[in-house]
Design a protein around this motif. Structure first.
Motif, PDB file in Angstrom:
ATOM      1  N   GLY A  29      18.734 -35.433   6.342  1.00  0.00           N
ATOM      2  CA  GLY A  29      19.796 -36.046   7.094  1.00  0.00           C
ATOM      3  C   GLY A  29      18.918 -37.934   6.925  1.00  0.00           C
ATOM      4  O   GLY A  29      19.280 -38.734   6.779  1.00  0.00           O
ATOM      5  N   GLN A  31      16.573 -38.836   9.049  1.00  0.00           N
ATOM      6  CA  GLN A  31      17.370 -39.686  10.262  1.00  0.00           C
ATOM      7  C   GLN A  31      14.782 -39.709  11.053  1.00  0.00           C
ATOM      8  O   GLN A  31      14.845 -40.528  11.918  1.00  0.00           O
ATOM      9  N   LEU A  33      12.739 -38.507   8.327  1.00  0.00           N
ATOM     10  CA  LEU A  33      11.572 -39.050   7.236  1.00  0.00           C
ATOM     11  C   LEU A  33      12.152 -39.967   6.870  1.00  0.00           C
ATOM     12  O   LEU A  33      10.976 -40.808   6.192  1.00  0.00           O
ATOM     13  N   GLY A  70      21.812 -24.783   6.495  1.00  0.00           N
ATOM     14  CA  GLY A  70      20.089 -25.527   7.007  1.00  0.00           C
ATOM     15  C   GLY A  70      20.582 -26.905   6.564  1.00  0.00           C
ATOM     16  O   GLY A  70      20.701 -27.669   7.381  1.00  0.00           O
ATOM     17  N   ILE A  95      22.335 -34.152  20.780  1.00  0.00           N
ATOM     18  CA  ILE A  95      20.967 -35.070  19.646  1.00  0.00           C
ATOM     19  C   ILE A  95      21.469 -36.687  20.041  1.00  0.00           C
ATOM     20  O   ILE A  95      22.440 -36.633  18.965  1.00  0.00           O
ATOM     21  N   ASP A  97      22.045 -40.050  19.174  1.00  0.00           N
ATOM     22  CA  ASP A  97      23.384 -40.625  19.008  1.00  0.00           C
ATOM     23  C   ASP A  97      24.574 -40.673  18.070  1.00  0.00           C
ATOM     24  O   ASP A  97      24.225 -39.741  16.933  1.00  0.00           O
ATOM     25  N   GLY A 108      16.246 -29.610   8.865  1.00  0.00           N
ATOM     26  CA  GLY A 108      15.405 -30.848   8.790  1.00  0.00           C
ATOM     27  C   GLY A 108      15.012 -30.838  10.481  1.00  0.00           C
ATOM     28  O   GLY A 108      13.913 -31.022  10.498  1.00  0.00           O
ATOM     29  N   ALA A 111      12.544 -28.068  10.400  1.00  0.00           N
ATOM     30  CA  ALA A 111      11.111 -27.852   9.863  1.00  0.00           C
ATOM     31  C   ALA A 111      10.322 -29.458  10.624  1.00  0.00           C
ATOM     32  O   ALA A 111       9.026 -29.118  10.157  1.00  0.00           O
ATOM     33  N   TYR A 119      16.331 -28.355  18.645  1.00  0.00           N
ATOM     34  CA  TYR A 119      17.008 -27.304  18.399  1.00  0.00           C
ATOM     35  C   TYR A 119      16.020 -25.717  18.107  1.00  0.00           C
ATOM     36  O   TYR A 119      15.984 -24.790  18.157  1.00  0.00           O
ATOM     37  N   LEU A 151       7.009 -22.693   7.679  1.00  0.00           N
ATOM     38  CA  LEU A 151       7.040 -23.014   5.699  1.00  0.00           C
ATOM     39  C   LEU A 151       6.193 -23.636   5.564  1.00  0.00           C
ATOM     40  O   LEU A 151       5.074 -23.793   5.891  1.00  0.00           O
TER      41      LEU A 151
HETATM   42  C1  LIG Z   1      17.642 -42.825  17.629  1.00  0.00           C
HETATM   43  C2  LIG Z   1      17.136 -41.219  17.371  1.00  0.00           C
HETATM   44  C3  LIG Z   1      17.589 -40.181  18.579  1.00  0.00           C
HETATM   45  C4  LIG Z   1      17.386 -39.163  17.927  1.00  0.00           C
HETATM   46  N1  LIG Z   1      17.646 -38.361  19.175  1.00  0.00           N
HETATM   47  C5  LIG Z   1      16.663 -37.323  19.075  1.00  0.00           C
HETATM   48  C6  LIG Z   1      17.199 -36.386  20.536  1.00  0.00           C
HETATM   49  O1  LIG Z   1      18.090 -36.316  21.839  1.00  0.00           O
HETATM   50  N2  LIG Z   1      16.632 -34.529  20.023  1.00  0.00           N
HETATM   51  C7  LIG Z   1      16.653 -34.009  19.058  1.00  0.00           C
HETATM   52  O2  LIG Z   1      16.216 -32.755  18.826  1.00  0.00           O
HETATM   53  N3  LIG Z   1      16.744 -35.281  17.373  1.00  0.00           N
HETATM   54  C8  LIG Z   1      16.686 -36.564  17.797  1.00  0.00           C
HETATM   55  N4  LIG Z   1      16.373 -37.151  16.720  1.00  0.00           N
HETATM   56  C9  LIG Z   1      15.806 -36.416  15.530  1.00  0.00           C
HETATM   57  C10 LIG Z   1      16.901 -35.914  14.640  1.00  0.00           C
HETATM   58  O3  LIG Z   1      17.600 -35.166  15.536  1.00  0.00           O
HETATM   59  C11 LIG Z   1      16.544 -35.758  12.909  1.00  0.00           C
HETATM   60  O4  LIG Z   1      17.859 -35.541  12.444  1.00  0.00           O
HETATM   61  C12 LIG Z   1      15.587 -34.931  13.065  1.00  0.00           C
HETATM   62  O5  LIG Z   1      14.407 -34.525  13.339  1.00  0.00           O
HETATM   63  C13 LIG Z   1      15.627 -34.541  11.427  1.00  0.00           C
HETATM   64  O6  LIG Z   1      16.603 -34.384  10.666  1.00  0.00           O
HETATM   65  P1  LIG Z   1      16.988 -34.563   9.535  1.00  0.00           P
HETATM   66  O7  LIG Z   1      18.054 -33.784   8.683  1.00  0.00           O
HETATM   67  O8  LIG Z   1      17.596 -35.662   8.947  1.00  0.00           O
HETATM   68  O9  LIG Z   1      15.596 -34.368   8.602  1.00  0.00           O
HETATM   69  P2  LIG Z   1      14.661 -35.638   7.504  1.00  0.00           P
HETATM   70  O10 LIG Z   1      14.571 -37.081   8.250  1.00  0.00           O
HETATM   71  O11 LIG Z   1      15.023 -35.408   6.235  1.00  0.00           O
HETATM   72  O12 LIG Z   1      13.139 -34.914   7.058  1.00  0.00           O
HETATM   73  C14 LIG Z   1      12.867 -34.503   7.941  1.00  0.00           C
HETATM   74  C15 LIG Z   1      11.870 -33.376   7.246  1.00  0.00           C
HETATM   75  O13 LIG Z   1      12.214 -32.149   7.595  1.00  0.00           O
HETATM   76  C16 LIG Z   1      12.112 -31.718   5.618  1.00  0.00           C
HETATM   77  N5  LIG Z   1      13.299 -30.741   5.562  1.00  0.00           N
HETATM   78  C17 LIG Z   1      14.782 -31.712   5.951  1.00  0.00           C
HETATM   79  N6  LIG Z   1      15.106 -31.567   5.775  1.00  0.00           N
HETATM   80  C18 LIG Z   1      15.032 -29.528   5.572  1.00  0.00           C
HETATM   81  C19 LIG Z   1      15.615 -28.423   4.663  1.00  0.00           C
HETATM   82  N7  LIG Z   1      16.248 -27.817   4.872  1.00  0.00           N
HETATM   83  N8  LIG Z   1      14.457 -26.980   5.046  1.00  0.00           N
HETATM   84  C20 LIG Z   1      13.100 -27.512   5.282  1.00  0.00           C
HETATM   85  N9  LIG Z   1      12.919 -28.703   5.049  1.00  0.00           N
HETATM   86  C21 LIG Z   1      13.693 -29.817   5.809  1.00  0.00           C
HETATM   87  C22 LIG Z   1      12.069 -32.974   5.402  1.00  0.00           C
HETATM   88  O14 LIG Z   1      11.026 -32.888   4.105  1.00  0.00           O
HETATM   89  C23 LIG Z   1      11.217 -33.700   6.356  1.00  0.00           C
HETATM   90  O15 LIG Z   1       9.405 -33.638   6.357  1.00  0.00           O
HETATM   91  C24 LIG Z   1      16.405 -38.791  16.920  1.00  0.00           C
HETATM   92  C25 LIG Z   1      16.025 -39.139  15.578  1.00  0.00           C
HETATM   93  C26 LIG Z   1      16.826 -40.581  15.912  1.00  0.00           C
HETATM   94  C27 LIG Z   1      16.517 -42.001  14.403  1.00  0.00           C
END
Ligand SMILES: Cc1cc2nc3c(=O)[nH]c(=O)nc-3n(C[C@H](O)[C@H](O)[C@H](O)COP(=O)(O)OP(=O)(O)OC[C@H]3O[C@@H](n4cnc5c(N)ncnc54)[C@H](O)[C@@H]3O)c2cc1C
Length: 263
Positions: A29, A31, A33, A70, A95, A97, A108, A111, A119, A151
């Motif tokens: 997503g 968020q 990266l 995933g 999680i 907003d 994500g 990982a 999570y 991983l």
């Molecule tokens: C303002 C804000 C508030 C937040 N609050 C919280 C909170 O309260 N609790 C919480 O838990 N998180 C919180 N987060 C983090 C949020 O949950 C992210 O979604 C999460 O950390 C990363 O998920 P993503 O899919 O966006 O991954 P990305 O940002 O796209 O990737 C993150 C990492 O995971 C790897 N990756 C992505 N998908 C996969 C996959 N399927 N398999 C293997 N590797 C993968 C990427 O290569 C990278 O290294 C917050 C983020 C923000 C910006």
């Protein structure tokens, strides 16, 4: 941001092939990266976006196991897991907003293994299994320290399998500015025992509180946690709270989680 190429595979197979290039990195997503890239803290060369892969987005029960793809967003889990595993749906629904929940994915989050993420506690507390294209990894083996997991390079989380417990609760004491956990605890009672997973507190990331698990297995009441203590050594100390404060909170939040699981 450094310049990068982007690939948009339509299947897991295509994604795995694209990630075989050592310079490439999965994009869930974005968020975590994307802000990292914007600060020039990473330079992956190629991003392999998983967001167009329909086969990675689902929430479904099979027997007494909840299976989540995933690439499923936090918002989808909050909606679709509610009937099957309310404690996990509630975790996903708190999680960040709405913007974070509509983009961020379970794969994500796991990982990334942020020491304050939600999570990892849900997966470890549920005795979940993380499935990748290549293998199945028990949550007990998956989380290996601060931002470290089992991983391999280029390995994608394709599914997470959660055995559904008899009773469970995720109790989160938030850091109000970020909405991440200052300390949060996932408690789950299964027929064979109790699991207590703590996030936000330790310098080594998510951990199981074995002493509380043993006490709660004998007597699943908030009172049994009252006499237990967590050492401040190894806990995170920062401007939001000292190590001693976080150690104290682990006990308080675990008690509240047990109360919630019983409610
Ligand atoms: C303002 C804000 C508030 C937040 N609050 C919280 C909170 O309260 N609790 C919480 O838990 N998180 C919180 N987060 C983090 C949020 O949950 C992210 O979604 C999460 O950390 C990363 O998920 P993503 O899919 O966006 O991954 P990305 O940002 O796209 O990737 C993150 C990492 O995971 C790897 N990756 C992505 N998908 C996969 C996959 N399927 N398999 C293997 N590797 C993968 C990427 O290569 C990278 O290294 C917050 C983020 C923000 C910006």
């Amino acid at each position: 941001m450094y310049a990068f190429d982007i690939k948009r595979p339509r299947s897991v197979e295509e994604a795995v092939a694209a990630l075989a290039d050592g310079e490439a990195q999965a994009l869930g997503g974005g968020q975590t990266l994307i802000p990292t890239l914007r600060q020039r803290l990473a330079d992956p060369g190629t991003l392999v976006s998983l967001s167009g892969i329909a086969e990675l987005k689902y929430v479904r029960m099979e027997g007494d196991v909840l299976r989540i793809g995933g690439g499923t967003t936090h918002a989808q889990v909050a909606r679709e897991a509610a009937a099957h595993y309310p404690a996990l749906a509630s975790l996903a629904g708190r999680i960040g907003d709405p913007a974070v929940r509509n983009r961020g994915t379970i794969g994500g989050s796991l990982a990334n293994n942020d020491p304050s993420a939600c999570y990892p506690a849900g997966a470890l507390g549920s005795n979940a299994t993380v499935v990748t294209g290549a293998r199945e990894i028990a949550a007990d083996d998956f989380f290996q320290g601060l931002f470290e997991t089992a991983l391999d390079e280029g390995e994608i989380v394709t599914e997470v399998r959660f055995p559904v417990p008899e009773a469970a609760r995720y109790e989160k004491f938030i850091q109000p500015a970020s909405r991440f956990a200052l300390v949060a605890v996932f408690v789950a009672r299964f027929a064979g025992g109790v699991r207590v997973a703590v996030t936000g507190a330790s310098e080594s990331g998510v951990f199981r509180w074995a002493e509380a698990e043993a006490a709660l297995a004998a007597d699943f009441t908030p009172e049994v946690v009252r006499g237990l203590t967590v050492q401040a050594e190894g806990m995170i100390g920062d401007l939001h709270g000292s190590a001693e404060y976080r150690a104290h909170l682990v006990g308080v939040i675990t008690r509240r989680a047990v109360e919630g699981a019983l409610a």
